[in-house]
Design a protein around this motif. Structure first.
Motif, mmCIF file in Angstrom:
data_model
loop_
_atom_site.group_PDB
_atom_site.id
_atom_site.type_symbol
_atom_site.label_atom_id
_atom_site.label_comp_id
_atom_site.label_asym_id
_atom_site.label_seq_id
_atom_site.Cartn_x
_atom_site.Cartn_y
_atom_site.Cartn_z
ATOM 1 N N LEU A 95 -4.654 -37.326 28.709
ATOM 2 C CA LEU A 95 -5.399 -38.553 28.532
ATOM 3 C C LEU A 95 -4.386 -39.584 28.051
ATOM 4 N N ALA B 146 -2.268 -31.477 21.799
ATOM 5 C CA ALA B 146 -3.366 -30.989 20.961
ATOM 6 C C ALA B 146 -3.045 -29.575 20.514
ATOM 7 N N ALA B 147 -3.524 -29.236 19.312
ATOM 8 C CA ALA B 147 -3.237 -27.914 18.738
ATOM 9 C C ALA B 147 -3.715 -26.794 19.658
ATOM 10 N N PHE B 148 -4.795 -27.074 20.396
ATOM 11 C CA PHE B 148 -5.407 -26.029 21.221
ATOM 12 C C PHE B 148 -4.969 -26.097 22.683
ATOM 13 N N SER B 149 -3.928 -26.886 22.986
ATOM 14 C CA SER B 149 -3.558 -27.078 24.387
ATOM 15 C C SER B 149 -2.636 -25.985 24.913
ATOM 16 N N VAL B 150 -2.154 -25.136 24.022
ATOM 17 C CA VAL B 150 -1.206 -24.098 24.424
ATOM 18 C C VAL B 150 -1.695 -22.718 23.987
ATOM 19 N N GLY C 74 -3.301 -27.053 36.006
ATOM 20 C CA GLY C 74 -3.957 -26.709 34.747
ATOM 21 C C GLY C 74 -3.679 -27.689 33.625
ATOM 22 N N LYS D 141 -4.183 -31.147 31.577
ATOM 23 C CA LYS D 141 -5.199 -32.175 31.387
ATOM 24 C C LYS D 141 -4.626 -33.154 30.381
ATOM 25 N N GLU E 98 -2.055 -38.023 25.234
ATOM 26 C CA GLU E 98 -2.544 -36.813 24.581
ATOM 27 C C GLU E 98 -2.606 -35.687 25.607
ATOM 28 N N ASN F 29 1.767 -36.544 22.532
ATOM 29 C CA ASN F 29 1.269 -35.611 21.507
ATOM 30 C C ASN F 29 0.518 -34.473 22.172
ATOM 31 N N LEU G 164 -4.158 -32.406 26.434
ATOM 32 C CA LEU G 164 -5.304 -31.621 25.973
ATOM 33 C C LEU G 164 -5.223 -30.181 26.471
ATOM 34 N N ASP G 165 -4.594 -30.005 27.622
ATOM 35 C CA ASP G 165 -4.458 -28.683 28.199
ATOM 36 C C ASP G 165 -3.086 -28.675 28.872
ATOM 37 N N ALA G 166 -2.246 -27.692 28.550
ATOM 38 C CA ALA G 166 -0.866 -27.742 29.027
ATOM 39 C C ALA G 166 -0.558 -26.555 29.923
#
Lengths: 244, 299
Positions: free
Chosen positions: A50, A79-83, A46, A48, A125, A77, A127-129
């Motif tokens: 970059l 992303a704010a929406f990755s968690v 799960g 993602k 980056e 870094n 993006l999805d963690a």
């Protein structure tokens, strides 16, 4: 909490259906960004991530330059929406630490002595963690560095092993990371087996550590093959385009 | 300005005199637009938009929090943009600079002022609990025209957002639940919701089965950007064109063909005729982009 959740059943099957020595699904693509000198997009279960490489270019500000070699500045870094719960944008203590250990791991394989006063910037980056982002990030960085044509001794690769429900397993997933007994992410230079990054948290006996370590190295080797395939794929499609 | 853009400016204006652009497009033509939705699992909604080589990712996160004292019965939205150094050799890490803030504010305005999100439907308990909507914009690859790419990504992400009711159940007390249920039953029907969240037969057990529902939205306006270089007006500027542009104008138009927002940027100027030209181009391109957007969200 730990005893509440069964992470691995008596037949050695994990909650997501994997066996103890199975990796999650990995997909790597090289050269996905236009502006970057080299780039890579990587999906690992799960996760993602970059990665983009810029440089070698003049290191600024001047005082960070090293007259004898290049510096490697990795920046991890999220992303704010990755968690699950939104993360405040910008660096926190965790990402600064991860950036540091990744920079140091990459410095070992890059031929930094060829580029005095320069900086090689690696931007990772998330993006999805979903557990294992530092391994995914470093693995993506390895491919992006190759894509940028940075001279290296080897393509660095990372993978984690850990312990859940008393058993040593490869590549922890989200629940396994949260409720497991131990996590051991490592990065190696796959040609020589040199260890570039090693962290551990949790509780392992010396024997378990050795088992987990060997397992993680094996995982790294598998991931390394996927990395190489992604790089070959990029050059093959580039070659095909030229022929057309 | 360094020397390279000055040379490019020469080249671009020479081409312009022959009616051409550096990548072979006509003056009012957009680059190819691709929209991919639901690209981030952890986000409540997400979209990746490509306009030519420009790539923008937008993720929506939602939370429950307090409303502002002056708007006790409306949900709260906030927009942030990050120019991460991954996207361009000129972007630096650190707090957002003025260009990132301008971008975030223009996108925010486009969404807020046109009332695309029906924020009044996102109140749970007046004055106490409302849904918070966070729009986070990540620039992944910068090849010009971030305004259009970012607003399009935000819209596509919002249009595919599911309000995560099931995840927040435990944060709502009996009072909140009743108020939320009453609100939905009395005042609103939300298209696409099969069963009303917090239905009459709520018990602790079947609360888990309550469905998340789509963010209540209305038909959004689409923004189109053009730049002016000498006397030429180019739509959807690529990076090389944007760097040397004298002036920039963004026009957002809705599905009825009305204008919903505008923003002029940079130090150059537009004449009345040029503004008319940009509005016409924004209407024509806006229709096409709207089709692409609707396709991407399966409408």
């Amino acid at each position: 909490m730990k005893s509440d959740i069964e992470l691995i059943n008596s037949e050695g099957r994990r909650n997501d259906g994997r066996g103890p020595h199975d990796l999650r699904k990995i997909k790597i693509e090289a050269g996905v960004l236009h502006r970057a000198d080299g780039s890579c997009s990587l999906e690992w279960g799960g996760n993602k991530v970059l990665a983009a490489v810029y440089g070698p270019r003049e290191a600024v500000p001047r005082h960070v330059q090293n007259p004898l070699r290049a510096i490697v500045q990795a920046r991890y870094n999220m992303a704010a929406f990755s968690v699950e719960d939104r993360k405040r944008p910008g660096p926190d203590r965790r990402s600064v630490e991860i950036s540091k250990v990744i920079s140091e791991a990459l410095e070992k394989v890059i031929l930094i002595e060829q580029f005095p006063r320069a900086s090689i910037d690696v931007n990772i980056e998330v993006l999805d963690a979903e557990a294992g982002t530092r391994c995914a990030g470093l693995t993506a960085a390895g491919v992006a560095l190759v894509d940028a044509g940075i001279p290296m001794r080897d393509i660095p690769v990372a993978c984690a092993a850990g312990k859940i429900g008393g058993k040593v397993v490869l590549d922890l997933g989200k629940e396994e990371d949260n409720f497991g007994d131990a996590d051991l992410p490592i990065a190696i230079s796959p040609r020589t087996g040199e260890v570039l990054l090693l962290q551990m948290d949790g509780h392992l006996t010396v024997d378990e550590f050795n088992e987990a370590f060997d397992l993680a190295v094996k995982g790294c080797q598998t991931v390394s093959e996927i990395q190489k395939k992604a790089i070959m794929q990029k050059y093959q499609s580039a070659a095909a385009e030229v022929q057309e | 300005m360094t020397i390279v853009p000055i040379i490019k400016r020469d080249y671009i204006t020479k081409l312009g005199e022959q009616g051409k652009r550096i990548d072979g497009r006509s003056f009012d033509q957009y680059r190819n637009i691709e929209i991919e939705t639901n690209v981030v699992n952890k986000a409540e909604g997400s979209a990746r938009v490509k306009i030519g080589n420009t790539q923008v990712l937008c993720g929506i996160k939602m939370d429950i929090g307090e409303p502002f004292p002056d708007t006790p019965i409306t949900g709260v939205m906030s927009t942030a943009a990050e120019f991460i150094p991954l996207a361009s050799p000129d972007f630096e890490s650190g707090p957002p600079r003025e260009d990132a803030i301008e971008l975030a504010r223009v996108v925010d305005r486009g969404v807020r002022e046109s009332q695309v999100i029906q924020l009044e439907k996102l109140c749970i308990t007046p004055g106490e609990k409302v849904w918070l909507v966070f729009i986070d914009i990540h620039i992944l690859d910068y090849d010009g025209n971030l305004f259009d790419a970012a607003s399009l990504a935000a819209l596509a992400a919002l249009l595919t957002t599911k309000v995560p009711v099931s995840r927040f159940l435990k944060e709502l007390n009996e009072n909140d639940r009743n108020s939320w249920q009453q609100k939905l039953l009395d005042l609103y029907t939300i298209p696409g919701v099969d069963e009303v969240p917090f239905g009459a037969s709520d018990t602790k057990n079947n609360l888990q089965a309550i469905n998340d529902f789509p963010l209540p939205m209305i038909e959004p306006p689409i923004s189109c950007t053009a730049v002016k270089i000498n006397d030429f007006v180019f739509f959807d500027p690529c990076f090389d064109e944007e760097v040397i542009a004298d002036a920039r104008l963004t026009v957002a138009t809705d599905h009825k063909g009305d204008i919903r927002a505008m923003q002029k940027g940079l130090s150059g100027s537009f004449t009345r005729d040029e503004i008319q030209k940009v509005i016409k181009g924004a209407l024509d391109n806006g229709q096409e982009i709207r089709k692409t957007l609707n396709q991407s969200i399966g409408k």
